[in-house]
Design an enzyme around this catalytic site. Structure first.
Site, PDB file in Angstrom:
ATOM      1  N   ARG A 158       0.813  -1.223   0.000  1.00 17.88           N
ATOM      2  CA  ARG A 158       0.000   0.000   0.000  1.00 17.88           C
ATOM      3  C   ARG A 158       0.846   1.272   0.000  1.00 17.88           C
ATOM      4  NH1 ARG A 158      -5.156  -1.000   3.883  1.00 17.88           N
ATOM      5  NH2 ARG A 158      -5.978  -2.820   2.809  1.00 17.88           N
ATOM      6  N   ASP A 199     -13.566  13.037  11.119  1.00 14.49           N
ATOM      7  CA  ASP A 199     -12.710  11.940  10.672  1.00 14.49           C
ATOM      8  C   ASP A 199     -11.283  12.473  10.499  1.00 14.49           C
ATOM      9  OD1 ASP A 199     -13.449   8.975   9.424  1.00 14.49           O
ATOM     10  OD2 ASP A 199     -11.531   9.769   8.676  1.00 14.49           O
TER      11      ASP A 199
HETATM   12  C1  LIG Z   1     -14.361   1.642   8.975  1.00 12.16           C
HETATM   13  S1  LIG Z   1     -14.662   3.374   9.022  1.00 12.16           S
HETATM   14  C2  LIG Z   1     -16.116   3.417  10.063  1.00 12.16           C
HETATM   15  C3  LIG Z   1     -17.131   4.442   9.617  1.00 12.16           C
HETATM   16  C4  LIG Z   1     -18.412   4.491  10.451  1.00 12.16           C
HETATM   17  N1  LIG Z   1     -18.145   4.883  11.816  1.00 12.16           N
HETATM   18  C5  LIG Z   1     -19.146   3.168  10.417  1.00 12.16           C
HETATM   19  O1  LIG Z   1     -19.114   2.418  11.400  1.00 12.16           O
HETATM   20  O2  LIG Z   1     -19.739   2.839   9.389  1.00 12.16           O
HETATM   21  C6  LIG Z   1     -13.369   3.917  10.141  1.00 12.16           C
HETATM   22  C7  LIG Z   1     -13.058   5.421  10.022  1.00 12.16           C
HETATM   23  O3  LIG Z   1     -12.294   5.813  11.162  1.00 12.16           O
HETATM   24  C8  LIG Z   1     -11.367   6.783  10.747  1.00 12.16           C
HETATM   25  N2  LIG Z   1     -10.261   6.859  11.717  1.00 12.16           N
HETATM   26  C9  LIG Z   1      -9.289   5.953  11.963  1.00 12.16           C
HETATM   27  N3  LIG Z   1      -8.445   6.410  12.901  1.00 12.16           N
HETATM   28  C10 LIG Z   1      -8.911   7.621  13.287  1.00 12.16           C
HETATM   29  C11 LIG Z   1      -8.456   8.600  14.219  1.00 12.16           C
HETATM   30  N4  LIG Z   1      -7.351   8.421  14.947  1.00 12.16           N
HETATM   31  N5  LIG Z   1      -9.169   9.736  14.334  1.00 12.16           N
HETATM   32  C12 LIG Z   1     -10.284   9.933  13.593  1.00 12.16           C
HETATM   33  N6  LIG Z   1     -10.764   9.059  12.686  1.00 12.16           N
HETATM   34  C13 LIG Z   1     -10.068   7.911  12.529  1.00 12.16           C
HETATM   35  C14 LIG Z   1     -10.908   6.320   9.366  1.00 12.16           C
HETATM   36  O4  LIG Z   1     -10.384   7.399   8.600  1.00 12.16           O
HETATM   37  C15 LIG Z   1     -12.220   5.761   8.794  1.00 12.16           C
HETATM   38  O5  LIG Z   1     -12.878   6.705   7.995  1.00 12.16           O
END
Ligand SMILES: C[S@@+](CC[C@H](N)C(=O)[O-])C[C@H]1O[C@@H](n2cnc3c(N)ncnc32)[C@H](O)[C@@H]1O
Length: 290
Positions: free
Chosen positions: A42, A151
């Site tokens: 990646r 996010d």
């Molecule tokens: C799998 S998605 C989940 C989206 C939604 N909450 C759901 O359950 O459908 C995880 C999201 O968490 C965000 N994320 C990961 N680490 C993070 C952090 N330290 N702070 C804020 N967002 C974060 C990622 O960018 C991603 O968009």
């Protein structure tokens, strides 16, 4: 020494650990050692884009280059998953509507204000889903309502603000809700209606940034679903501290169905709803604290 294979450098274990630790320190996401090859695959396009020959030099770029912050965002972007869709985990949403919303309506009747936070909102489906459920409950229509989506990724936040979605995002959306809350915009795509959009705002926020979290307003409910699954226990504990701090006393935390706080001893009460388990920030003595 890195081994070159078809022009692509192999990531040494030491380079893997340096890069993994750097990503972890930035955002709490912990990449396991068995994911070294995935990380290599990646991140390789990032090296190509920058004209960098090996992962050791890439790590130095991430630490010391003037563009390091921009590049760190690009690296994390390529390592994270943003999978999400409207009306995800319907049993939990049902419990939220049927059991928590009546409590919140009663509780906030004196202020007629309700704030929800979708923490790790990805491209916005979760935040819009919550606003749609609030509208359909008919309980808050003349209240001051705000759903805040945050996010780490600016790319998904741009999608969220555009509010246009295709079939994959809508795969669990019941037809009557599709009809009520979206407008077709052609090419099998739809846009969230303005009355729902008016209740939702988006902002960039790193949950691992404890100081920066002070900018997030206090909320009645936090949905933080499918975000901390990528964190280790220490990072989870830090993020839960942030969430607790940004919740009103008596406010609720809802996690994804694969997640729980049981082993964390976090400062939340477990609340058994009929349809789900949720967490609650304890009230201050005397029920004050707003
Ligand atoms: C799998 S998605 C989940 C989206 C939604 N909450 C759901 O359950 O459908 C995880 C999201 O968490 C965000 N994320 C990961 N680490 C993070 C952090 N330290 N702070 C804020 N967002 C974060 C990622 O960018 C991603 O968009």
């Amino acid at each position: 020494m890195p081994r070159f294979d078809e022009g692509r450098p192999e990531m040494t274990l030491e380079e893997f650990r340096l890069l993994r630790d750097h990503v972890y320190a930035h955002c709490g996401i912990l990449i396991q050692e068995n994911m070294k090859f995935v990380m290599e695959r990646r991140l390789w396009p990032r090296l190509e884009a920058l004209g960098i020959q090996d992962f050791g030099s890439y790590h130095r770029y991430l630490r010391y280059d003037a563009q390091r912050n921009v590049e760190l965002e690009a690296a994390v972007e390529s390592l994270t998953t943003h999978e999400t869709y409207f009306f995800r985990e319907p049993a939990q949403l049902k419990a939220f509507c049927e059991e928590l919303l009546p409590i919140l309506e009663k509780r906030n009747a004196h202020t007629r204000r309700l704030r929800l936070w979708s923490a790790g909102c990805s491209s916005g489906e979760e935040a819009y889903t919550l606003a749609m459920l609030l509208k359909d409950s008919g309980r808050f229509n003349d209240w001051d309502v705000e759903v805040i989506g945050t996010d780490l990724s600016r790319r998904v936040l741009a999608v969220a603000r555009r509010a246009e979605y295709g079939p994959s995002a809508l795969r669990a959306t019941p037809p009557d809700l599709l009809e009520r809350h979206f407008i077709p915009v052609g090419n099998n795509r739809v846009r969230v209606r303005d009355d729902v959009k008016a209740w939702v705002s988006f902002g960039h926020h790193n949950l691992a940034d404890v100081a920066g979290s002070q900018l997030v307003p206090r909320t009645d409910v936090v949905f933080c679903r499918n975000v901390m699954i990528y964190f280790d226990q220490a990072a989870r504990r830090r993020v839960l501290g942030v969430i607790r701090d940004r919740l009103c006393p008596g406010g609720y935390l809802l996690l994804g169905h694969a997640e729980n706080l049981l082993s964390l001893g976090a400062d939340f009460e477990l609340v058994h709803l009929k349809g789900d388990l949720v967490y609650r920030r304890p009230d201050l003595p005397g029920g004050e604290g707003r």
